[in-house]
Design a protein around this motif. Structure first.
Motif, PDB file in Angstrom:
ATOM      1  N   ALA A 180      38.193 -31.937  -8.290  1.00 21.40           N
ATOM      2  CA  ALA A 180      38.609 -30.577  -9.338  1.00 21.40           C
ATOM      3  C   ALA A 180      39.856 -29.926  -8.634  1.00 21.40           C
ATOM      4  O   ALA A 180      41.010 -30.481  -8.367  1.00 21.40           O
ATOM      5  CB  ALA A 180      37.527 -29.674  -9.336  1.00 21.40           C
ATOM      6  N   HIS A 181      39.662 -28.756  -8.102  1.00 22.83           N
ATOM      7  CA  HIS A 181      40.747 -27.935  -7.494  1.00 22.83           C
ATOM      8  C   HIS A 181      40.757 -27.893  -6.025  1.00 22.83           C
ATOM      9  O   HIS A 181      41.178 -27.077  -5.332  1.00 22.83           O
ATOM     10  CB  HIS A 181      41.146 -26.870  -8.101  1.00 22.83           C
ATOM     11  N   GLU A 182      39.615 -28.606  -5.651  1.00 21.53           N
ATOM     12  CA  GLU A 182      39.138 -28.477  -3.994  1.00 21.53           C
ATOM     13  C   GLU A 182      39.759 -29.794  -3.093  1.00 21.53           C
ATOM     14  O   GLU A 182      39.545 -30.958  -3.804  1.00 21.53           O
ATOM     15  CB  GLU A 182      37.741 -28.336  -3.728  1.00 21.53           C
ATOM     16  N   ARG A 183      40.611 -29.401  -2.207  1.00 17.83           N
ATOM     17  CA  ARG A 183      40.783 -30.677  -1.385  1.00 17.83           C
ATOM     18  C   ARG A 183      39.750 -31.134  -0.542  1.00 17.83           C
ATOM     19  O   ARG A 183      39.015 -30.423   0.250  1.00 17.83           O
ATOM     20  CB  ARG A 183      42.067 -30.123  -0.358  1.00 17.83           C
ATOM     21  N   VAL A 184      39.304 -32.331  -0.770  1.00 21.96           N
ATOM     22  CA  VAL A 184      38.130 -33.173  -0.170  1.00 21.96           C
ATOM     23  C   VAL A 184      38.497 -34.064   1.020  1.00 21.96           C
ATOM     24  O   VAL A 184      37.588 -34.523   1.671  1.00 21.96           O
ATOM     25  CB  VAL A 184      37.261 -33.815  -1.219  1.00 21.96           C
ATOM     26  N   ALA A 185      39.631 -34.384   1.098  1.00 24.53           N
ATOM     27  CA  ALA A 185      40.106 -35.545   2.150  1.00 24.53           C
ATOM     28  C   ALA A 185      41.630 -35.647   2.340  1.00 24.53           C
ATOM     29  O   ALA A 185      42.676 -35.399   1.459  1.00 24.53           O
ATOM     30  CB  ALA A 185      39.451 -36.860   1.483  1.00 24.53           C
TER      31      ALA A 185
ATOM     32  N   ASP B 144      35.148 -41.393  -9.187  1.00 25.73           N
ATOM     33  CA  ASP B 144      35.908 -41.535 -10.390  1.00 25.73           C
ATOM     34  C   ASP B 144      36.464 -40.311 -10.960  1.00 25.73           C
ATOM     35  O   ASP B 144      37.532 -40.277 -11.497  1.00 25.73           O
ATOM     36  CB  ASP B 144      35.058 -42.230 -11.568  1.00 25.73           C
ATOM     37  N   SER B 145      36.212 -39.257 -10.358  1.00 29.38           N
ATOM     38  CA  SER B 145      36.759 -37.931 -10.536  1.00 29.38           C
ATOM     39  C   SER B 145      37.908 -37.327  -9.607  1.00 29.38           C
ATOM     40  O   SER B 145      38.545 -36.050  -9.904  1.00 29.38           O
ATOM     41  CB  SER B 145      35.553 -36.755 -10.768  1.00 29.38           C
ATOM     42  N   ILE B 146      38.142 -38.018  -8.643  1.00 28.56           N
ATOM     43  CA  ILE B 146      38.745 -37.480  -7.578  1.00 28.56           C
ATOM     44  C   ILE B 146      40.304 -38.061  -7.714  1.00 28.56           C
ATOM     45  O   ILE B 146      40.463 -39.251  -8.206  1.00 28.56           O
ATOM     46  CB  ILE B 146      38.416 -38.223  -6.198  1.00 28.56           C
ATOM     47  N   LEU B 147      41.269 -37.331  -7.697  1.00 26.15           N
ATOM     48  CA  LEU B 147      42.661 -37.558  -7.600  1.00 26.15           C
ATOM     49  C   LEU B 147      43.104 -37.512  -6.375  1.00 26.15           C
ATOM     50  O   LEU B 147      43.044 -36.627  -5.680  1.00 26.15           O
ATOM     51  CB  LEU B 147      43.535 -36.544  -8.639  1.00 26.15           C
ATOM     52  N   VAL B 148      44.143 -38.668  -6.009  1.00 22.68           N
ATOM     53  CA  VAL B 148      44.413 -38.699  -4.795  1.00 22.68           C
ATOM     54  C   VAL B 148      46.136 -38.677  -4.738  1.00 22.68           C
ATOM     55  O   VAL B 148      46.661 -39.416  -5.855  1.00 22.68           O
ATOM     56  CB  VAL B 148      44.297 -40.180  -4.035  1.00 22.68           C
TER      57      VAL B 148
ATOM     58  N   GLU C  74      54.103 -37.241   0.369  1.00 27.57           N
ATOM     59  CA  GLU C  74      55.582 -37.348   0.428  1.00 27.57           C
ATOM     60  C   GLU C  74      56.116 -37.110  -1.087  1.00 27.57           C
ATOM     61  O   GLU C  74      57.008 -36.209  -1.296  1.00 27.57           O
ATOM     62  CB  GLU C  74      56.357 -38.622   1.072  1.00 27.57           C
ATOM     63  N   THR C  75      55.666 -37.641  -2.001  1.00 26.85           N
ATOM     64  CA  THR C  75      55.981 -37.790  -3.351  1.00 26.85           C
ATOM     65  C   THR C  75      55.369 -36.755  -4.362  1.00 26.85           C
ATOM     66  O   THR C  75      55.893 -36.336  -5.465  1.00 26.85           O
ATOM     67  CB  THR C  75      56.205 -38.993  -3.960  1.00 26.85           C
ATOM     68  N   GLY C  76      54.231 -36.694  -3.946  1.00 29.67           N
ATOM     69  CA  GLY C  76      53.326 -35.833  -4.869  1.00 29.67           C
ATOM     70  C   GLY C  76      52.863 -36.598  -6.164  1.00 29.67           C
ATOM     71  O   GLY C  76      52.017 -36.012  -6.977  1.00 29.67           O
ATOM     72  N   ARG C  77      53.141 -37.961  -6.105  1.00 31.30           N
ATOM     73  CA  ARG C  77      52.477 -38.689  -7.119  1.00 31.30           C
ATOM     74  C   ARG C  77      51.079 -39.144  -7.090  1.00 31.30           C
ATOM     75  O   ARG C  77      50.457 -39.271  -5.862  1.00 31.30           O
ATOM     76  CB  ARG C  77      53.290 -40.126  -7.208  1.00 31.30           C
ATOM     77  N   VAL C  78      50.443 -39.180  -8.245  1.00 30.96           N
ATOM     78  CA  VAL C  78      48.967 -39.453  -8.195  1.00 30.96           C
ATOM     79  C   VAL C  78      48.968 -41.036  -7.718  1.00 30.96           C
ATOM     80  O   VAL C  78      49.883 -41.801  -8.389  1.00 30.96           O
ATOM     81  CB  VAL C  78      48.416 -39.392  -9.582  1.00 30.96           C
ATOM     82  N   THR C  79      48.071 -41.557  -6.913  1.00 30.73           N
ATOM     83  CA  THR C  79      47.902 -42.926  -6.517  1.00 30.73           C
ATOM     84  C   THR C  79      46.596 -43.303  -6.681  1.00 30.73           C
ATOM     85  O   THR C  79      45.567 -42.449  -6.749  1.00 30.73           O
ATOM     86  CB  THR C  79      48.412 -43.053  -5.327  1.00 30.73           C
TER      87      THR C  79
ATOM     88  N   PHE D 220      52.768 -33.117  -8.460  1.00 32.76           N
ATOM     89  CA  PHE D 220      51.548 -32.856  -8.214  1.00 32.76           C
ATOM     90  C   PHE D 220      50.969 -31.820  -9.343  1.00 32.76           C
ATOM     91  O   PHE D 220      49.777 -31.853  -9.547  1.00 32.76           O
ATOM     92  CB  PHE D 220      51.342 -32.090  -6.794  1.00 32.76           C
ATOM     93  N   MET D 221      51.592 -30.551  -9.449  1.00 27.32           N
ATOM     94  CA  MET D 221      51.301 -29.653 -10.276  1.00 27.32           C
ATOM     95  C   MET D 221      50.963 -30.428 -11.775  1.00 27.32           C
ATOM     96  O   MET D 221      49.988 -29.819 -12.495  1.00 27.32           O
ATOM     97  CB  MET D 221      52.429 -28.539 -10.555  1.00 27.32           C
ATOM     98  N   GLN D 222      51.922 -31.358 -12.254  1.00 21.17           N
ATOM     99  CA  GLN D 222      51.722 -31.944 -13.605  1.00 21.17           C
ATOM    100  C   GLN D 222      50.075 -32.625 -13.521  1.00 21.17           C
ATOM    101  O   GLN D 222      49.713 -32.661 -14.465  1.00 21.17           O
ATOM    102  CB  GLN D 222      52.764 -32.841 -13.689  1.00 21.17           C
ATOM    103  N   GLY D 223      49.970 -33.285 -12.173  1.00 22.79           N
ATOM    104  CA  GLY D 223      48.665 -34.062 -12.383  1.00 22.79           C
ATOM    105  C   GLY D 223      47.430 -33.351 -12.430  1.00 22.79           C
ATOM    106  O   GLY D 223      46.309 -33.556 -12.505  1.00 22.79           O
ATOM    107  N   LEU D 224      47.600 -32.016 -11.613  1.00 21.84           N
ATOM    108  CA  LEU D 224      46.287 -31.375 -11.155  1.00 21.84           C
ATOM    109  C   LEU D 224      46.424 -30.004 -11.848  1.00 21.84           C
ATOM    110  O   LEU D 224      45.316 -29.254 -12.170  1.00 21.84           O
ATOM    111  CB  LEU D 224      46.209 -31.122  -9.903  1.00 21.84           C
ATOM    112  N   CYS D 225      47.529 -29.308 -12.168  1.00 19.24           N
ATOM    113  CA  CYS D 225      47.628 -27.764 -12.570  1.00 19.24           C
ATOM    114  C   CYS D 225      47.792 -27.453 -13.908  1.00 19.24           C
ATOM    115  O   CYS D 225      47.995 -26.359 -14.326  1.00 19.24           O
ATOM    116  CB  CYS D 225      48.367 -27.173 -11.697  1.00 19.24           C
ATOM    117  N   GLY D 226      48.007 -28.452 -14.619  1.00 21.60           N
ATOM    118  CA  GLY D 226      48.691 -28.351 -16.200  1.00 21.60           C
ATOM    119  C   GLY D 226      47.892 -27.394 -16.918  1.00 21.60           C
ATOM    120  O   GLY D 226      48.287 -26.744 -17.895  1.00 21.60           O
TER     121      GLY D 226
END
Length: 175
Positions: A9-14, A34-38, A42-47, A120-126
């Motif tokens: 969600a919006h919590e840093r977990v790792a 399956d719900s965690i976004l990594v 450096e780039t802010g890209r989802v991996t 990062f904002m596009q991936g998590l904050c839209g």
């Protein structure tokens, strides 16, 4: 070595290397994997993380010949550039690697840091309040308006965005 940060969600977990994050997610957050976004720090890209073969605690073993990290690609230069490169010690490839390393050692540009924050904002904050205003302020380099637009966002999200914007700043920009 590339570092990553994981959000549930919006919590840093790792946070850590790819392997560290995989182990931490599996040991502590396996039911949410399956719900965690990594994100690449450096780039802010989802991996994506590959959890196949890791459920029993095994780390997937690479198959085949080890990768050396060298990639062959075409470079198009003018004759004067090729002439200069041919006079450099170690040849054209070594000279190009040195030039790239020298440029990278200068730190990331403002635009590179803004782009990382944007990804990062596009991936998590839209879907967050003030998202569009924050993006406009980000690319106008209006730090006051940007801070105001993200002020109500979860603390972990704000801290991570600020780390993306400040990480790798060149010495010239911080003076």
């Amino acid at each position: 070595m590339t570092h990553y940060t994981a959000f549930l969600a919006h919590e840093r977990v790792a946070s850590g290397t790819r392997g560290e994050i995989q182990r931490q997610i599996l040991s502590e957050l396996g039911e949410h994997k399956d719900s965690i976004l990594v994100f690449d720090d450096e780039t802010g890209r989802v991996t994506d993380l590959d959890f196949r073969g890791t459920m029993a605690g095994n780390t997937p073993q690479p198959v085949g010949r080890p990768k050396l990290g060298v990639q062959a690609r075409e470079v198009t230069l003018l004759p004067r550039h090729w002439d200069w490169l041919s006079q450099q010690s170690g040849g054209a490839s070594a000279a190009l690697r040195r030039l790239v390393d020298a440029a990278r050692s200068q730190g990331r540009t403002v635009r590179e840091r803004q782009d990382a924050a944007y990804r990062f904002m596009q991936g998590l904050c839209g879907d967050m309040e003030g998202y569009e205003e924050a993006l406009r302020a980000l690319y106008r380099s209006d730090s006051t308006m940007f801070a105001s637009a993200i002020a109500r966002w979860p603390e972990d999200v704000r801290l991570y965005i600020n780390s993306l914007l400040s990480a790798g700043a060149s010495d010239q920009e911080t003076k």
